[in-house]
Write an enzyme that holds these catalytic residues in place. Structure first.
Site, mmCIF file in Angstrom:
data_model
loop_
_atom_site.group_PDB
_atom_site.id
_atom_site.type_symbol
_atom_site.label_atom_id
_atom_site.label_comp_id
_atom_site.label_asym_id
_atom_site.label_seq_id
_atom_site.Cartn_x
_atom_site.Cartn_y
_atom_site.Cartn_z
ATOM 1 N N PRO A 10 -13.493 54.696 -56.186
ATOM 2 C CG PRO A 10 -12.712 55.041 -54.293
ATOM 3 C CD PRO A 10 -13.723 54.322 -54.831
ATOM 4 C CG ASN A 11 -11.379 59.858 -57.577
ATOM 5 O OD1 ASN A 11 -11.988 60.661 -57.344
ATOM 6 N ND2 ASN A 11 -11.053 59.037 -56.084
ATOM 7 N NE ARG A 18 -8.045 59.160 -59.955
ATOM 8 C CZ ARG A 18 -7.974 57.795 -59.036
ATOM 9 N NH1 ARG A 18 -8.019 57.310 -59.347
ATOM 10 N NH2 ARG A 18 -7.254 57.801 -57.542
ATOM 11 C CE1 TYR A 23 -4.212 55.271 -60.994
ATOM 12 C CE2 TYR A 23 -4.565 57.005 -61.030
ATOM 13 C CZ TYR A 23 -4.363 56.480 -59.783
ATOM 14 O OH TYR A 23 -3.868 56.023 -58.851
ATOM 15 C CG ASN A 72 -9.229 49.598 -59.710
ATOM 16 O OD1 ASN A 72 -9.078 49.757 -58.366
ATOM 17 N ND2 ASN A 72 -8.569 49.999 -60.980
ATOM 18 C CB ALA A 75 -8.526 55.628 -52.550
ATOM 19 C CD GLU A 96 -6.409 44.025 -54.222
ATOM 20 O OE1 GLU A 96 -4.573 43.342 -54.081
ATOM 21 O OE2 GLU A 96 -6.560 44.789 -53.692
ATOM 22 C CG HIS A 98 -4.849 47.970 -56.904
ATOM 23 N ND1 HIS A 98 -5.752 48.680 -57.060
ATOM 24 C CD2 HIS A 98 -4.824 46.330 -56.174
ATOM 25 C CE1 HIS A 98 -6.153 48.573 -55.772
ATOM 26 N NE2 HIS A 98 -5.884 47.297 -55.375
ATOM 27 N NE ARG A 105 0.259 55.720 -57.761
ATOM 28 C CZ ARG A 105 -0.774 55.864 -57.762
ATOM 29 N NH1 ARG A 105 -1.725 54.876 -58.050
ATOM 30 N NH2 ARG A 105 -1.043 56.538 -57.394
#
Ligand code: DQA
Length: 144
Positions: A10-11, A18, A23, A72, A75, A96, A98, A105
Protein backbone atom coordinates in the site's frame (compact mmCIF):
# COMPACT_ATOMS: atom_id res chain seq x y z
CA UNK A 1 16.47 -16.10 -18.07
CA UNK A 2 15.94 -15.32 -14.42
CA UNK A 3 12.40 -14.48 -13.43
CA UNK A 4 11.98 -12.12 -10.50
CA UNK A 5 8.73 -10.72 -9.14
CA UNK A 6 8.55 -7.39 -7.34
CA UNK A 7 5.51 -6.94 -5.16
CA UNK A 8 4.85 -3.54 -3.61
CA UNK A 9 2.19 -2.93 -1.00
CA UNK A 10 0.00 0.00 0.00
CA UNK A 11 0.87 3.57 -0.93
CA UNK A 12 3.98 2.58 -2.84
CA UNK A 13 2.10 3.63 -6.00
CA UNK A 14 2.60 7.15 -4.62
CA UNK A 15 6.41 6.98 -4.52
CA UNK A 16 7.89 10.22 -5.80
CA UNK A 17 5.22 12.43 -4.26
CA UNK A 18 4.59 10.61 -0.97
CA UNK A 19 6.70 11.96 1.94
CA UNK A 20 9.70 12.55 -0.37
CA UNK A 21 11.92 13.40 2.61
CA UNK A 22 11.54 9.75 3.66
CA UNK A 23 10.97 7.88 0.41
CA UNK A 24 12.68 10.11 -2.15
CA UNK A 25 11.40 11.99 -5.17
CA UNK A 26 11.57 9.19 -7.75
CA UNK A 27 8.47 7.23 -8.76
CA UNK A 28 8.71 3.46 -8.76
CA UNK A 29 7.92 3.39 -12.49
CA UNK A 30 10.97 5.58 -13.18
CA UNK A 31 13.18 3.47 -10.94
CA UNK A 32 11.80 0.25 -12.41
CA UNK A 33 12.84 1.30 -15.93
CA UNK A 34 16.43 1.76 -14.64
CA UNK A 35 16.27 -1.59 -12.86
CA UNK A 36 15.19 -3.39 -16.01
CA UNK A 37 17.94 -1.70 -18.05
CA UNK A 38 20.52 -2.65 -15.41
CA UNK A 39 19.55 -6.32 -15.39
CA UNK A 40 18.86 -7.27 -19.02
CA UNK A 41 19.10 -10.96 -18.19
CA UNK A 42 16.16 -10.75 -15.79
CA UNK A 43 12.51 -10.98 -16.69
CA UNK A 44 10.70 -8.83 -14.14
CA UNK A 45 7.09 -9.10 -13.05
CA UNK A 46 5.95 -5.98 -11.21
CA UNK A 47 2.79 -5.86 -9.12
CA UNK A 48 1.52 -3.20 -6.74
CA UNK A 49 -1.63 -3.28 -4.68
CA UNK A 50 -3.14 -1.38 -1.80
CA UNK A 51 -5.24 -4.44 -0.93
CA UNK A 52 -3.96 -7.13 1.45
CA UNK A 53 -5.82 -10.03 -0.19
CA UNK A 54 -4.57 -9.07 -3.64
CA UNK A 55 -1.00 -9.23 -2.37
CA UNK A 56 -1.69 -12.68 -0.93
CA UNK A 57 -3.27 -13.87 -4.19
CA UNK A 58 -0.31 -12.54 -6.16
CA UNK A 59 2.26 -14.19 -3.87
CA UNK A 60 0.44 -17.50 -4.33
CA UNK A 61 0.29 -17.00 -8.12
CA UNK A 62 4.03 -16.28 -8.25
CA UNK A 63 4.89 -19.42 -6.33
CA UNK A 64 7.11 -21.70 -8.41
CA UNK A 65 6.60 -19.46 -11.45
CA UNK A 66 9.48 -17.14 -10.63
CA UNK A 67 12.97 -17.67 -9.18
CA UNK A 68 12.57 -15.14 -6.39
CA UNK A 69 10.34 -12.41 -5.03
CA UNK A 70 11.18 -8.95 -3.66
CA UNK A 71 8.36 -8.02 -1.30
CA UNK A 72 7.85 -4.55 0.09
CA UNK A 73 4.63 -5.13 2.00
CA UNK A 74 4.76 -1.50 3.24
CA UNK A 75 2.54 -0.97 6.28
CA UNK A 76 1.23 -4.57 6.05
CA UNK A 77 4.71 -5.61 7.16
CA UNK A 78 3.81 -4.48 10.64
CA UNK A 79 0.26 -5.85 10.77
CA UNK A 80 -0.31 -8.77 8.45
CA UNK A 81 -0.08 -12.28 9.84
CA UNK A 82 -1.90 -13.36 6.67
CA UNK A 83 0.87 -12.14 4.34
CA UNK A 84 3.49 -13.67 6.65
CA UNK A 85 1.63 -16.99 6.49
CA UNK A 86 1.63 -16.81 2.69
CA UNK A 87 5.37 -16.18 2.56
CA UNK A 88 5.82 -19.24 4.78
CA UNK A 89 3.46 -21.31 2.64
CA UNK A 90 5.20 -20.78 -0.69
CA UNK A 91 8.45 -22.36 -1.86
CA UNK A 92 9.87 -19.40 -3.77
CA UNK A 93 12.52 -17.39 -1.87
CA UNK A 94 11.25 -13.99 -0.73
CA UNK A 95 13.39 -10.98 0.28
CA UNK A 96 11.78 -8.31 2.44
CA UNK A 97 12.49 -4.80 1.14
CA UNK A 98 12.02 -1.42 2.80
CA UNK A 99 13.09 1.85 1.25
CA UNK A 100 13.39 3.61 4.59
CA UNK A 101 15.24 2.31 7.62
CA UNK A 102 12.25 0.95 9.52
CA UNK A 103 14.36 0.29 12.62
CA UNK A 104 15.20 4.00 12.86
CA UNK A 105 11.57 5.14 12.73
CA UNK A 106 8.46 4.83 14.91
CA UNK A 107 8.31 1.93 17.38
CA UNK A 108 5.42 0.28 15.52
CA UNK A 109 7.63 -0.08 12.42
CA UNK A 110 10.21 -2.13 14.34
CA UNK A 111 7.94 -5.19 14.25
CA UNK A 112 7.89 -7.20 11.04
CA UNK A 113 5.62 -10.23 10.85
CA UNK A 114 7.16 -11.02 7.50
CA UNK A 115 10.89 -10.91 8.22
CA UNK A 116 11.20 -14.34 9.81
CA UNK A 117 9.50 -15.95 6.82
CA UNK A 118 11.89 -14.30 4.33
CA UNK A 119 15.41 -15.38 3.41
CA UNK A 120 16.59 -11.89 4.39
CA UNK A 121 15.70 -8.23 4.65
CA UNK A 122 17.01 -5.02 3.10
CA UNK A 123 16.00 -1.80 4.83
CA UNK A 124 17.07 1.82 4.68
CA UNK A 125 19.08 1.79 1.45
CA UNK A 126 16.47 3.62 -0.58
CA UNK A 127 15.25 2.28 -3.91
CA UNK A 128 18.72 0.79 -4.40
CA UNK A 129 17.54 -1.95 -2.03
CA UNK A 130 15.58 -3.49 -4.90
CA UNK A 131 18.71 -3.70 -7.09
CA UNK A 132 20.65 -5.24 -4.20
CA UNK A 133 17.89 -7.80 -3.76
CA UNK A 134 18.00 -8.68 -7.45
CA UNK A 135 21.81 -9.05 -7.33
CA UNK A 136 21.50 -11.42 -4.40
CA UNK A 137 18.83 -13.52 -6.07
CA UNK A 138 20.98 -13.79 -9.21
CA UNK A 139 23.80 -15.29 -7.18
CA UNK A 140 21.51 -17.72 -5.37
CA UNK A 141 18.92 -18.89 -7.87
CA UNK A 142 19.31 -20.96 -10.97
CA UNK A 143 17.91 -19.87 -14.31
CA UNK A 144 14.74 -21.47 -15.60
C1 DQA B 1 8.09 0.98 3.93
C2 DQA B 1 8.17 1.18 5.46
C3 DQA B 1 6.82 0.95 6.07
O1 DQA B 1 6.89 1.12 7.49
C4 DQA B 1 5.81 1.94 5.53
O2 DQA B 1 4.52 1.68 6.06
C5 DQA B 1 5.78 1.97 4.05
C6 DQA B 1 7.03 1.86 3.30
C7 DQA B 1 9.43 1.33 3.25
O3 DQA B 1 9.61 0.91 2.10
O4 DQA B 1 10.27 2.03 3.83
O5 DQA B 1 4.74 2.18 3.44
O6 DQA B 1 7.83 -0.38 3.66
Amino acid sequence: MHKIAIINGPNLNLLGSREPEIYGAVSFETYFAHLQAHFPSVEFFYFQSNVEGEIINHLQACNQNVDGILLNAAAYTHTSIAIADTVKAIDTPVIEIHISNVLAREAYRKTSYIASACIGSISGLGLEGYALGVSYLLTKTKTS
